[in-house]
Design a protein around this motif. Sequence first.
Motif, PDB file in Angstrom:
ATOM      1  N   HIS A  26       0.832  -1.375  -0.040  1.00 28.34           N
ATOM      2  CA  HIS A  26       0.107  -0.113  -0.073  1.00 28.34           C
ATOM      3  C   HIS A  26       0.736   1.057   0.000  1.00 28.34           C
ATOM      4  CE1 HIS A  26      -3.129   2.984   1.724  1.00 28.34           C
ATOM      5  NE2 HIS A  26      -3.770   2.319   0.484  1.00 28.34           N
ATOM      6  N   HIS A  27       1.849   1.214   0.888  1.00 33.00           N
ATOM      7  CA  HIS A  27       3.033   2.420   0.560  1.00 33.00           C
ATOM      8  C   HIS A  27       3.496   2.513  -0.606  1.00 33.00           C
ATOM      9  CE1 HIS A  27       5.837   5.245   2.069  1.00 33.00           C
ATOM     10  NE2 HIS A  27       6.704   4.415   1.347  1.00 33.00           N
ATOM     11  N   ILE A  28       4.147   1.502  -1.337  1.00 34.87           N
ATOM     12  CA  ILE A  28       4.676   1.630  -2.541  1.00 34.87           C
ATOM     13  C   ILE A  28       3.460   2.126  -3.460  1.00 34.87           C
ATOM     14  CG2 ILE A  28       5.349   0.141  -4.354  1.00 34.87           C
ATOM     15  CD1 ILE A  28       6.695  -1.771  -2.280  1.00 34.87           C
ATOM     16  N   LEU A  29       2.169   1.691  -3.446  1.00 34.34           N
ATOM     17  CA  LEU A  29       1.312   2.062  -4.699  1.00 34.34           C
ATOM     18  C   LEU A  29       1.192   3.495  -4.557  1.00 34.34           C
ATOM     19  CD1 LEU A  29      -1.207  -0.836  -4.263  1.00 34.34           C
ATOM     20  CD2 LEU A  29       0.728  -0.567  -5.707  1.00 34.34           C
ATOM     21  N   HIS A  30       1.498   4.129  -2.979  1.00 37.10           N
ATOM     22  CA  HIS A  30       0.903   5.592  -2.975  1.00 37.10           C
ATOM     23  C   HIS A  30       2.032   6.422  -3.048  1.00 37.10           C
ATOM     24  CE1 HIS A  30      -3.333   5.488  -2.557  1.00 37.10           C
ATOM     25  NE2 HIS A  30      -3.051   4.347  -1.908  1.00 37.10           N
ATOM     26  N   HIS A  31       3.411   5.990  -3.093  1.00 38.51           N
ATOM     27  CA  HIS A  31       4.491   6.677  -2.819  1.00 38.51           C
ATOM     28  C   HIS A  31       5.536   6.635  -3.874  1.00 38.51           C
ATOM     29  CE1 HIS A  31       3.112   8.584   0.591  1.00 38.51           C
ATOM     30  NE2 HIS A  31       2.701   7.430   1.236  1.00 38.51           N
ATOM     31  N   TRP A  32       5.745   5.443  -4.569  1.00 44.59           N
ATOM     32  CA  TRP A  32       6.609   4.996  -5.660  1.00 44.59           C
ATOM     33  C   TRP A  32       6.140   5.009  -6.949  1.00 44.59           C
ATOM     34  CZ3 TRP A  32       9.719   0.213  -3.520  1.00 44.59           C
ATOM     35  CH2 TRP A  32      10.317   0.590  -2.362  1.00 44.59           C
ATOM     36  N   HIS A  33       6.712   4.963  -7.881  1.00 43.15           N
ATOM     37  CA  HIS A  33       6.626   4.999  -9.572  1.00 43.15           C
ATOM     38  C   HIS A  33       7.106   3.699  -9.850  1.00 43.15           C
ATOM     39  CE1 HIS A  33       4.832   9.002  -9.142  1.00 43.15           C
ATOM     40  NE2 HIS A  33       5.955   9.315  -8.494  1.00 43.15           N
ATOM     41  N   PRO A  34       6.761   2.671  -9.599  1.00 43.44           N
ATOM     42  CA  PRO A  34       7.336   1.262 -10.311  1.00 43.44           C
ATOM     43  C   PRO A  34       7.180   1.107 -11.756  1.00 43.44           C
ATOM     44  CG  PRO A  34       4.770   0.755  -9.520  1.00 43.44           C
ATOM     45  CD  PRO A  34       5.208   2.217  -9.387  1.00 43.44           C
ATOM     46  N   PRO A  35       8.187   0.464 -12.287  1.00 43.43           N
ATOM     47  CA  PRO A  35       8.367   0.269 -13.630  1.00 43.43           C
ATOM     48  C   PRO A  35       6.990  -0.316 -14.314  1.00 43.43           C
ATOM     49  CG  PRO A  35      10.065  -0.993 -12.591  1.00 43.43           C
ATOM     50  CD  PRO A  35       9.036  -0.310 -11.556  1.00 43.43           C
ATOM     51  N   HIS A  36       6.659   0.155 -15.346  1.00 44.69           N
ATOM     52  CA  HIS A  36       5.486  -0.423 -16.328  1.00 44.69           C
ATOM     53  C   HIS A  36       5.297  -1.599 -16.717  1.00 44.69           C
ATOM     54  CE1 HIS A  36       3.983   3.998 -16.858  1.00 44.69           C
ATOM     55  NE2 HIS A  36       4.595   3.992 -15.832  1.00 44.69           N
ATOM     56  N   ALA A  37       5.651  -2.620 -15.840  1.00 45.33           N
ATOM     57  CA  ALA A  37       5.417  -3.925 -15.993  1.00 45.33           C
ATOM     58  C   ALA A  37       5.316  -4.835 -14.786  1.00 45.33           C
ATOM     59  CB  ALA A  37       6.337  -4.494 -16.749  1.00 45.33           C
ATOM     60  N   GLY A  38       4.843  -5.969 -14.759  1.00 42.13           N
ATOM     61  CA  GLY A  38       4.874  -6.714 -13.583  1.00 42.13           C
ATOM     62  C   GLY A  38       3.947  -6.398 -12.467  1.00 42.13           C
ATOM     63  N   TYR A  39       4.016  -7.138 -11.388  1.00 44.34           N
ATOM     64  CA  TYR A  39       2.946  -7.102 -10.474  1.00 44.34           C
ATOM     65  C   TYR A  39       2.972  -6.015  -9.859  1.00 44.34           C
ATOM     66  CZ  TYR A  39       1.614  -8.539  -5.567  1.00 44.34           C
ATOM     67  OH  TYR A  39       1.121  -8.404  -4.366  1.00 44.34           O
ATOM     68  N   VAL A  40       3.634  -5.280  -9.152  1.00 44.67           N
ATOM     69  CA  VAL A  40       3.634  -4.175  -8.532  1.00 44.67           C
ATOM     70  C   VAL A  40       2.794  -3.114  -9.468  1.00 44.67           C
ATOM     71  CG1 VAL A  40       4.621  -2.184  -7.059  1.00 44.67           C
ATOM     72  CG2 VAL A  40       5.247  -4.483  -6.824  1.00 44.67           C
ATOM     73  N   TYR A  41       3.183  -2.685 -10.647  1.00 42.53           N
ATOM     74  CA  TYR A  41       2.458  -1.898 -11.308  1.00 42.53           C
ATOM     75  C   TYR A  41       0.830  -2.160 -11.673  1.00 42.53           C
ATOM     76  CZ  TYR A  41       1.532   1.307 -15.409  1.00 42.53           C
ATOM     77  OH  TYR A  41       1.039   2.556 -16.014  1.00 42.53           O
ATOM     78  N   ARG A  42       0.602  -3.409 -11.946  1.00 42.66           N
ATOM     79  CA  ARG A  42      -0.479  -4.043 -11.972  1.00 42.66           C
ATOM     80  C   ARG A  42      -1.600  -3.700 -10.866  1.00 42.66           C
ATOM     81  NH1 ARG A  42       1.828  -8.381 -14.360  1.00 42.66           N
ATOM     82  NH2 ARG A  42       1.229  -9.727 -12.701  1.00 42.66           N
ATOM     83  N   LEU A  43      -0.950  -3.826  -9.706  1.00 43.64           N
ATOM     84  CA  LEU A  43      -1.502  -3.586  -8.342  1.00 43.64           C
ATOM     85  C   LEU A  43      -1.933  -2.039  -8.376  1.00 43.64           C
ATOM     86  CD1 LEU A  43       0.054  -5.748  -5.833  1.00 43.64           C
ATOM     87  CD2 LEU A  43      -2.037  -6.175  -6.794  1.00 43.64           C
ATOM     88  N   LYS A  44      -0.933  -1.269  -8.703  1.00 43.18           N
ATOM     89  CA  LYS A  44      -1.037   0.193  -8.908  1.00 43.18           C
ATOM     90  C   LYS A  44      -1.889   0.781  -9.532  1.00 43.18           C
ATOM     91  CE  LYS A  44       1.625   4.627  -8.953  1.00 43.18           C
ATOM     92  NZ  LYS A  44       1.728   5.002  -7.575  1.00 43.18           N
ATOM     93  N   GLN A  45      -2.258   0.102 -10.701  1.00 40.43           N
ATOM     94  CA  GLN A  45      -3.455   0.429 -11.628  1.00 40.43           C
ATOM     95  C   GLN A  45      -4.700   0.159 -10.904  1.00 40.43           C
ATOM     96  OE1 GLN A  45      -1.954  -1.857 -15.130  1.00 40.43           O
ATOM     97  NE2 GLN A  45      -1.968   0.004 -16.331  1.00 40.43           N
ATOM     98  N   ARG A  46      -4.788  -1.063 -10.708  1.00 36.91           N
ATOM     99  CA  ARG A  46      -6.132  -1.360  -9.737  1.00 36.91           C
ATOM    100  C   ARG A  46      -6.355  -0.748  -8.734  1.00 36.91           C
ATOM    101  NH1 ARG A  46      -6.827  -5.295  -7.002  1.00 36.91           N
ATOM    102  NH2 ARG A  46      -8.702  -6.064  -7.556  1.00 36.91           N
ATOM    103  N   HIS A  47      -5.414  -0.311  -7.946  1.00 34.27           N
ATOM    104  CA  HIS A  47      -5.885   0.682  -6.922  1.00 34.27           C
ATOM    105  C   HIS A  47      -6.173   2.008  -7.388  1.00 34.27           C
ATOM    106  CE1 HIS A  47      -5.716   1.061  -2.560  1.00 34.27           C
ATOM    107  NE2 HIS A  47      -5.046   2.080  -2.474  1.00 34.27           N
ATOM    108  N   ALA A  48      -5.408   2.536  -8.379  1.00 33.84           N
ATOM    109  CA  ALA A  48      -5.879   3.760  -8.846  1.00 33.84           C
ATOM    110  C   ALA A  48      -7.539   3.617  -9.082  1.00 33.84           C
ATOM    111  CB  ALA A  48      -4.910   4.102 -10.035  1.00 33.84           C
ATOM    112  N   LEU A  49      -7.747   2.475  -9.997  1.00 33.81           N
ATOM    113  CA  LEU A  49      -9.054   2.589 -10.366  1.00 33.81           C
ATOM    114  C   LEU A  49      -9.977   2.604  -9.114  1.00 33.81           C
ATOM    115  CD1 LEU A  49      -8.930  -0.154 -13.129  1.00 33.81           C
ATOM    116  CD2 LEU A  49      -9.357   2.243 -13.475  1.00 33.81           C
TER     117      LEU A  49
END
Length: 191
Positions: free
Chosen positions: A128-151
Amino acid sequence: MQLSPIGYYSDFVVYPLLIAALAASGLAEAGLSGAAWWIVTCGSFVALWTLIEYWLHRAVLHHVPLIRDLHHDHHVNETASRGTPSWLSLSAHGLLVFLPIWLVTNFGMASAVSSGLMIGYLWYVCIHHILHHWHPPHAGYVYRLKQRHALHHHIDGDGNFGVTTGLWDRLFGTATPKQAARRSETRGPPL
């Protein structure tokens, strides 16, 4: 709730130390003959945490009046230092999970279950911290989670309740499809 920087980051220190101590003592009690059982039990409760996380987010954070208001503030101020204080989450965990299981079974079982749930919770806090404070590379698990959470935050607050996985949203029919985001972009932000 609003936390000081020490309060916000304390989970990242306190939980690993407590998990390590609890796991070491639980594994020591289990011994070589019970270590595999302890590890499987712990792992099972890490997995179970994802379901608990989903239901806490969906049923408590979005529907219990006072908590809903605090959580709404997180939706509005995403990068603010908001969360559950470590003393509160640890107290709840100890009183609702560790002590009852220890009283009914034994320390080994209580330590395995508690360690698993706390590992799951720590994973959630980190993600949750990463999703709101980091900019993960546009591929992989964390980026997909960030997209889902942004929705969840910006398009559909009634969907995508899972933070560490989308599994339960798919199973319970609360997954927000990416097409909703594309349609929303053409109409503008929700009123």
